[in-house]
Design a protein around this motif. Structure first.
Motif, PDB file in Angstrom:
ATOM      1  N   VAL A 197       0.692  -1.252  -0.110  1.00 24.17           N
ATOM      2  CA  VAL A 197       0.118  -0.019  -0.006  1.00 24.17           C
ATOM      3  C   VAL A 197       0.919   1.146  -0.144  1.00 24.17           C
ATOM      4  CG1 VAL A 197      -1.804   1.175   1.264  1.00 24.17           C
ATOM      5  CG2 VAL A 197      -1.654  -1.092   1.316  1.00 24.17           C
ATOM      6  N   LEU A 198       0.538   2.309  -0.858  1.00 30.75           N
ATOM      7  CA  LEU A 198       1.079   3.544  -0.740  1.00 30.75           C
ATOM      8  C   LEU A 198       0.561   4.517   0.387  1.00 30.75           C
ATOM      9  CD1 LEU A 198       3.168   5.711  -2.553  1.00 30.75           C
ATOM     10  CD2 LEU A 198       1.378   6.140  -3.852  1.00 30.75           C
ATOM     11  N   SER A 199       1.420   4.805   1.097  1.00 27.72           N
ATOM     12  CA  SER A 199       0.898   5.679   2.242  1.00 27.72           C
ATOM     13  C   SER A 199       1.909   6.833   2.412  1.00 27.72           C
ATOM     14  CB  SER A 199       0.834   4.684   3.425  1.00 27.72           C
ATOM     15  OG  SER A 199       0.290   5.512   4.652  1.00 27.72           O
ATOM     16  N   VAL A 200       1.558   7.895   1.721  1.00 27.41           N
ATOM     17  CA  VAL A 200       2.761   9.034   1.803  1.00 27.41           C
ATOM     18  C   VAL A 200       2.400  10.013   3.034  1.00 27.41           C
ATOM     19  CG1 VAL A 200       3.741  10.888   0.600  1.00 27.41           C
ATOM     20  CG2 VAL A 200       2.934   8.983  -0.788  1.00 27.41           C
ATOM     21  N   ASP A 201       1.330  10.593   3.199  1.00 28.70           N
ATOM     22  CA  ASP A 201       1.359  11.356   4.527  1.00 28.70           C
ATOM     23  C   ASP A 201       0.805  10.793   5.869  1.00 28.70           C
ATOM     24  OD1 ASP A 201      -1.565  11.124   4.500  1.00 28.70           O
ATOM     25  OD2 ASP A 201      -1.849  12.807   2.892  1.00 28.70           O
ATOM     26  N   GLU A 259      -4.594   5.804   8.712  1.00 29.92           N
ATOM     27  CA  GLU A 259      -5.644   5.071   8.416  1.00 29.92           C
ATOM     28  C   GLU A 259      -5.317   3.609   7.986  1.00 29.92           C
ATOM     29  OE1 GLU A 259      -9.575   4.155   7.291  1.00 29.92           O
ATOM     30  OE2 GLU A 259      -8.894   5.780   8.702  1.00 29.92           O
ATOM     31  N   VAL A 260      -4.165   3.475   7.416  1.00 35.56           N
ATOM     32  CA  VAL A 260      -4.043   2.083   7.066  1.00 35.56           C
ATOM     33  C   VAL A 260      -3.438   1.036   8.340  1.00 35.56           C
ATOM     34  CG1 VAL A 260      -1.968   0.597   6.110  1.00 35.56           C
ATOM     35  CG2 VAL A 260      -2.779   2.576   4.944  1.00 35.56           C
ATOM     36  N   MET A 261      -2.898   1.767   9.051  1.00 35.08           N
ATOM     37  CA  MET A 261      -2.698   1.083  10.579  1.00 35.08           C
ATOM     38  C   MET A 261      -3.863   0.803  11.386  1.00 35.08           C
ATOM     39  SD  MET A 261       0.564   0.581  10.605  1.00 35.08           S
ATOM     40  CE  MET A 261       0.786  -0.235  11.769  1.00 35.08           C
ATOM     41  N   ARG A 262      -4.943   1.673  11.249  1.00 32.53           N
ATOM     42  CA  ARG A 262      -6.226   1.316  11.678  1.00 32.53           C
ATOM     43  C   ARG A 262      -6.904   0.010  11.139  1.00 32.53           C
ATOM     44  NH1 ARG A 262     -11.416   2.472  11.412  1.00 32.53           N
ATOM     45  NH2 ARG A 262     -11.270   3.584   9.401  1.00 32.53           N
ATOM     46  N   THR A 309       1.620  -5.841   9.801  1.00 34.06           N
ATOM     47  CA  THR A 309       2.489  -5.115   9.012  1.00 34.06           C
ATOM     48  C   THR A 309       3.693  -5.916   8.894  1.00 34.06           C
ATOM     49  OG1 THR A 309       1.532  -2.881   9.712  1.00 34.06           O
ATOM     50  CG2 THR A 309       3.645  -2.704   8.686  1.00 34.06           C
ATOM     51  N   ILE A 310       4.075  -6.039   7.531  1.00 34.49           N
ATOM     52  CA  ILE A 310       5.482  -7.061   7.476  1.00 34.49           C
ATOM     53  C   ILE A 310       6.558  -6.130   7.168  1.00 34.49           C
ATOM     54  CG2 ILE A 310       6.351  -9.052   6.023  1.00 34.49           C
ATOM     55  CD1 ILE A 310       4.251  -9.734   7.849  1.00 34.49           C
ATOM     56  N   ASP A 311       6.375  -4.899   6.473  1.00 37.71           N
ATOM     57  CA  ASP A 311       7.410  -4.010   6.062  1.00 37.71           C
ATOM     58  C   ASP A 311       6.758  -2.731   5.929  1.00 37.71           C
ATOM     59  OD1 ASP A 311      10.186  -4.003   4.883  1.00 37.71           O
ATOM     60  OD2 ASP A 311       9.093  -3.233   2.933  1.00 37.71           O
ATOM     61  N   VAL A 312       7.782  -1.877   6.511  1.00 34.17           N
ATOM     62  CA  VAL A 312       7.662  -0.608   6.201  1.00 34.17           C
ATOM     63  C   VAL A 312       8.771   0.311   5.612  1.00 34.17           C
ATOM     64  CG1 VAL A 312       6.994   1.432   7.679  1.00 34.17           C
ATOM     65  CG2 VAL A 312       6.268  -0.600   8.390  1.00 34.17           C
ATOM     66  N   SER A 313       8.247   1.018   4.793  1.00 34.31           N
ATOM     67  CA  SER A 313       9.242   2.106   4.061  1.00 34.31           C
ATOM     68  C   SER A 313       8.765   3.377   4.206  1.00 34.31           C
ATOM     69  CB  SER A 313       9.628   1.741   2.482  1.00 34.31           C
ATOM     70  OG  SER A 313       8.510   2.046   1.755  1.00 34.31           O
ATOM     71  N   PRO A 314       9.477   4.511   3.885  1.00 39.51           N
ATOM     72  CA  PRO A 314       8.994   5.905   3.933  1.00 39.51           C
ATOM     73  C   PRO A 314       7.830   6.173   3.044  1.00 39.51           C
ATOM     74  CG  PRO A 314      11.180   5.989   3.562  1.00 39.51           C
ATOM     75  CD  PRO A 314      11.046   4.443   3.343  1.00 39.51           C
ATOM     76  N   THR A 315       7.339   5.299   2.321  1.00 44.35           N
ATOM     77  CA  THR A 315       6.127   5.589   1.539  1.00 44.35           C
ATOM     78  C   THR A 315       5.127   4.607   1.237  1.00 44.35           C
ATOM     79  OG1 THR A 315       7.308   5.056  -0.559  1.00 44.35           O
ATOM     80  CG2 THR A 315       7.212   7.460  -0.027  1.00 44.35           C
ATOM     81  N   ILE A 330      -0.704  -0.867  -4.439  1.00 41.95           N
ATOM     82  CA  ILE A 330       0.398  -1.040  -5.404  1.00 41.95           C
ATOM     83  C   ILE A 330       0.179  -2.406  -6.034  1.00 41.95           C
ATOM     84  CG2 ILE A 330       2.772  -1.026  -5.777  1.00 41.95           C
ATOM     85  CD1 ILE A 330       3.192   1.224  -3.549  1.00 41.95           C
ATOM     86  N   GLU A 331       0.062  -3.318  -5.097  1.00 42.59           N
ATOM     87  CA  GLU A 331       0.172  -4.831  -5.468  1.00 42.59           C
ATOM     88  C   GLU A 331      -0.442  -5.520  -4.397  1.00 42.59           C
ATOM     89  OE1 GLU A 331       4.066  -7.644  -6.656  1.00 42.59           O
ATOM     90  OE2 GLU A 331       4.344  -5.902  -5.484  1.00 42.59           O
TER      91      GLU A 331
END
Length: 164
Positions: A91-95, A101-104, A113-119, A145-146
């Motif tokens: 999932v793309l999550s920029v702001d 919202e994604v975490m909720r 949550t398996i992996d986190v990047s800045p975006t 995204i996928e």
């Protein structure tokens, strides 16, 4: 009607191809297919999901039983059973608001949550097809995204099982 057929099959090259070929030759569709070795290294367990009437499924099971590689099979939808599917979603999550919202949603759907990047986030969700579909429907459409899904796997409840 949707049927989940569990098959014990000899763990040798070409066995999967012969099962898929049987479906292809007769015009049947395989909705999902998972295969993995069992505790007996000579056998694999295949879980196949297909659609069809009881008569069509009976014909499929008869034809599968004729394959030399098939040791035993059962339509587990005819019994009380548990079924699960694994899904990974990037999932793309920029702001910050989108990230919250994604975490909720991950919490609500008991995902991880398996992996986190800045975006981006990569999220794992397991459960029945309807749960996974609902999770995807809850995400903002442009944020996905996928999506990778394992297909259904299942086991009968109680002492009964697909064993030799």
């Amino acid at each position: 009607m949707r049927h989940i057929i569990s098959i014990l099959i000899e763990n040798e090259s070409g066995a999967l191809s012969r099962v898929a070929g049987l479906f292809s030759a007769r015009g049947y569709n395989i909705e999902s297919l998972t295969v993995a070795p069992t505790q007996d290294e000579s056998l694999s367990r295949m879980t196949l999901v297909t659609l069809g009437s009881d008569e069509v499924i009976e014909q499929i099971t008869k034809q599968l039983n004729k394959l030399i590689d098939v040791v035993k099979l059962i339509d587990i939808t005819a019994h009380e059973h548990i079924q699960r599917e694994l899904m990974l979603v990037k999932v793309l999550s920029v702001d910050n608001a989108a990230r919250q919202e994604v975490m909720r949603l991950v919490d609500i759907f008991r995902g991880r949550t398996i992996d986190v990047s800045p975006t981006t986030f990569v999220i794992e969700v397991t459960g029945e097809k309807s749960k996974l579909d609902a999770f995807l429907g809850s995400l903002e459409s442009g944020s996905i995204i996928e999506v990778v899904r394992s297909g259904v796997t299942g086991v009968m409840r109680g002492e009964r099982g697909l064993t030799l």
